[in-house]
Enzyme design. Sequence first.
Site, PDB file in Angstrom:
ATOM      1  N   LYS A  33      -8.953  -2.513  -0.542  1.00 31.42           N
ATOM      2  CA  LYS A  33      -8.139  -2.945   0.602  1.00 31.42           C
ATOM      3  C   LYS A  33      -9.016  -3.113   1.832  1.00 31.42           C
ATOM      4  O   LYS A  33      -9.763  -2.198   2.202  1.00 31.42           O
ATOM      5  CB  LYS A  33      -7.043  -1.920   0.912  1.00 31.42           C
ATOM      6  CG  LYS A  33      -6.189  -2.326   2.125  1.00 31.42           C
ATOM      7  CD  LYS A  33      -5.012  -1.398   2.310  1.00 31.42           C
ATOM      8  CE  LYS A  33      -5.313  -0.230   3.221  1.00 31.42           C
ATOM      9  NZ  LYS A  33      -5.264  -0.559   4.665  1.00 31.42           N
ATOM     10  N   ASP A  60      -5.107  -6.490   4.260  1.00 31.63           N
ATOM     11  CA  ASP A  60      -3.991  -5.796   4.921  1.00 31.63           C
ATOM     12  C   ASP A  60      -4.009  -6.107   6.421  1.00 31.63           C
ATOM     13  O   ASP A  60      -4.447  -5.289   7.223  1.00 31.63           O
ATOM     14  CB  ASP A  60      -4.176  -4.284   4.647  1.00 31.63           C
ATOM     15  CG  ASP A  60      -3.142  -3.420   5.335  1.00 31.63           C
ATOM     16  OD1 ASP A  60      -2.054  -3.921   5.658  1.00 31.63           O
ATOM     17  OD2 ASP A  60      -3.439  -2.222   5.547  1.00 31.63           O
ATOM     18  N   LYS A  62      -1.136  -7.412   8.061  1.00 27.74           N
ATOM     19  CA  LYS A  62       0.230  -7.194   8.585  1.00 27.74           C
ATOM     20  C   LYS A  62       0.637  -8.238   9.619  1.00 27.74           C
ATOM     21  O   LYS A  62       0.951  -7.905  10.775  1.00 27.74           O
ATOM     22  CB  LYS A  62       0.343  -5.798   9.205  1.00 27.74           C
ATOM     23  CG  LYS A  62       0.040  -4.655   8.252  1.00 27.74           C
ATOM     24  CD  LYS A  62       0.335  -3.305   8.901  1.00 27.74           C
ATOM     25  CE  LYS A  62       0.056  -2.142   7.992  1.00 27.74           C
ATOM     26  NZ  LYS A  62      -1.351  -1.820   7.766  1.00 27.74           N
ATOM     27  N   ASP A  65       4.477 -12.938  13.532  1.00 24.36           N
ATOM     28  CA  ASP A  65       4.451 -13.940  14.611  1.00 24.36           C
ATOM     29  C   ASP A  65       5.534 -14.966  14.298  1.00 24.36           C
ATOM     30  O   ASP A  65       6.328 -14.761  13.368  1.00 24.36           O
ATOM     31  CB  ASP A  65       3.050 -14.579  14.683  1.00 24.36           C
ATOM     32  CG  ASP A  65       2.707 -15.076  16.081  1.00 24.36           C
ATOM     33  OD1 ASP A  65       3.589 -15.676  16.729  1.00 24.36           O
ATOM     34  OD2 ASP A  65       1.567 -14.875  16.529  1.00 24.36           O
ATOM     35  N   THR A 120       4.913   4.124   8.454  1.00 22.25           N
ATOM     36  CA  THR A 120       5.185   5.551   8.241  1.00 22.25           C
ATOM     37  C   THR A 120       4.954   6.355   9.526  1.00 22.25           C
ATOM     38  O   THR A 120       5.348   7.503   9.617  1.00 22.25           O
ATOM     39  CB  THR A 120       4.306   6.110   7.100  1.00 22.25           C
ATOM     40  OG1 THR A 120       2.985   5.599   7.246  1.00 22.25           O
ATOM     41  CG2 THR A 120       4.843   5.715   5.750  1.00 22.25           C
ATOM     42  N   ARG A 212      -9.176   8.121   2.265  1.00 25.49           N
ATOM     43  CA  ARG A 212     -10.071   9.270   2.421  1.00 25.49           C
ATOM     44  C   ARG A 212     -10.273  10.148   1.181  1.00 25.49           C
ATOM     45  O   ARG A 212     -11.395  10.634   0.994  1.00 25.49           O
ATOM     46  CB  ARG A 212      -9.621  10.101   3.629  1.00 25.49           C
ATOM     47  CG  ARG A 212      -9.949   9.407   4.946  1.00 25.49           C
ATOM     48  CD  ARG A 212      -9.139   9.925   6.098  1.00 25.49           C
ATOM     49  NE  ARG A 212      -7.731   9.521   5.976  1.00 25.49           N
ATOM     50  CZ  ARG A 212      -6.801   9.806   6.876  1.00 25.49           C
ATOM     51  NH1 ARG A 212      -7.117  10.487   7.955  1.00 25.49           N
ATOM     52  NH2 ARG A 212      -5.547   9.395   6.697  1.00 25.49           N
TER      53      ARG A 212
HETATM   54  O1  C5P Z   1      -7.129   7.718   4.055  1.00 24.56           O
HETATM   55  P1  C5P Z   1      -5.744   7.465   3.548  1.00 24.56           P
HETATM   56  O2  C5P Z   1      -5.577   7.648   2.057  1.00 24.56           O
HETATM   57  O3  C5P Z   1      -4.688   8.186   4.352  1.00 24.56           O
HETATM   58  O4  C5P Z   1      -5.547   5.882   3.810  1.00 24.56           O
HETATM   59  C1  C5P Z   1      -4.332   5.219   3.581  1.00 24.56           C
HETATM   60  C2  C5P Z   1      -4.467   3.766   3.920  1.00 24.56           C
HETATM   61  O5  C5P Z   1      -3.182   3.149   3.851  1.00 24.56           O
HETATM   62  C3  C5P Z   1      -5.003   3.476   5.311  1.00 24.56           C
HETATM   63  O6  C5P Z   1      -5.768   2.265   5.220  1.00 24.56           O
HETATM   64  C4  C5P Z   1      -3.748   3.263   6.133  1.00 24.56           C
HETATM   65  O7  C5P Z   1      -3.977   2.409   7.219  1.00 24.56           O
HETATM   66  C5  C5P Z   1      -2.834   2.594   5.127  1.00 24.56           C
HETATM   67  N1  C5P Z   1      -1.406   2.682   5.395  1.00 24.56           N
HETATM   68  C6  C5P Z   1      -0.737   3.900   5.495  1.00 24.56           C
HETATM   69  N2  C5P Z   1       0.611   3.926   5.741  1.00 24.56           N
HETATM   70  C7  C5P Z   1       1.306   2.779   5.874  1.00 24.56           C
HETATM   71  C8  C5P Z   1       0.652   1.550   5.767  1.00 24.56           C
HETATM   72  C9  C5P Z   1      -0.725   1.544   5.518  1.00 24.56           C
HETATM   73  O8  C5P Z   1      -1.355   4.950   5.369  1.00 24.56           O
HETATM   74  N3  C5P Z   1       2.613   2.816   6.059  1.00 24.56           N
END
Ligand code: C5P
Length: 234
Positions: A33, A60, A62, A65, A120, A212
């Site tokens: 991603k 990603d 998003k 517009d 979220t 992460r």
């Molecule tokens: O590091 P981690 O596993 O928390 O990363 C989750 C990824 O998913 C990040 O790139 C974050 O921006 C993305 N994301 C999220 N919640 C959302 C939409 C996207 O955590 N609702």
Amino acid sequence: MAKDVIIACDFNGRDETLRFLDRFPADCRPYVKIGMELYYSAGPDIVRAIKERGHRIFLDLKLHDIPNTVRKTMKVLSSLDIDMCNVHAAGTVDMMRAALEGLVRPDGTRPLLIAVTQLTSTDEERLHRELLVSAPMAETIAHYAENARTAGLDGVVCSPLEAAMVHERCGADFLAVTPGIRFAGAGADDQRRITTPAQAREIGSDYIVVGRPITAAGDPVAAYRQCIKDFLNA
Ligand code: C5P
């Protein structure tokens, strides 16, 4: 529909990203991603560079517009040979339809298109008080998912805990792409509604987006393989 683990490459530059991907052996090419931070710092070249290495790509960005702008922007993005991209469902059914039209390539193929329902980071309190949406959060998410389905999209981004509800309302073939994944016993970082890869599989996620727990692991390849094993039950 094939299920898979998507690694969120939340790095802020080309070199750091490619160094990270270099750690994976030639026979292991994870779905990747690319988010706003990396795309805005490294541009379309980073998409081409990762694609050339044999990875599938979820871009990603998003988009949100007016329909005409989104249609034309999606036309540009589809020429990058990405595999999945997204828009905000709040942009309306017309905007999502325009996005879909823009994505169809001259040869008739197109990347998957999914919609963000509610971020979220938006809680119920802000939904009601700031955005003046009076419906409960779960109903808002289900309704936005139905709008995405009406517009012809392939699925939504949601919490793994919402995956079953999305399938119930929009059909088993409508994709639930879910971030918020942590290994059992690990810290949550800033995520709130989390599951393990195995729980996400049980609730019905189609793709899990994992940042992460893989990118910050001492051995990212081992962490990725563990995710694949747990999520695909392989
Ligand atoms: O590091 P981690 O596993 O928390 O990363 C989750 C990824 O998913 C990040 O790139 C974050 O921006 C993305 N994301 C999220 N919640 C959302 C939409 C996207 O955590 N609702």
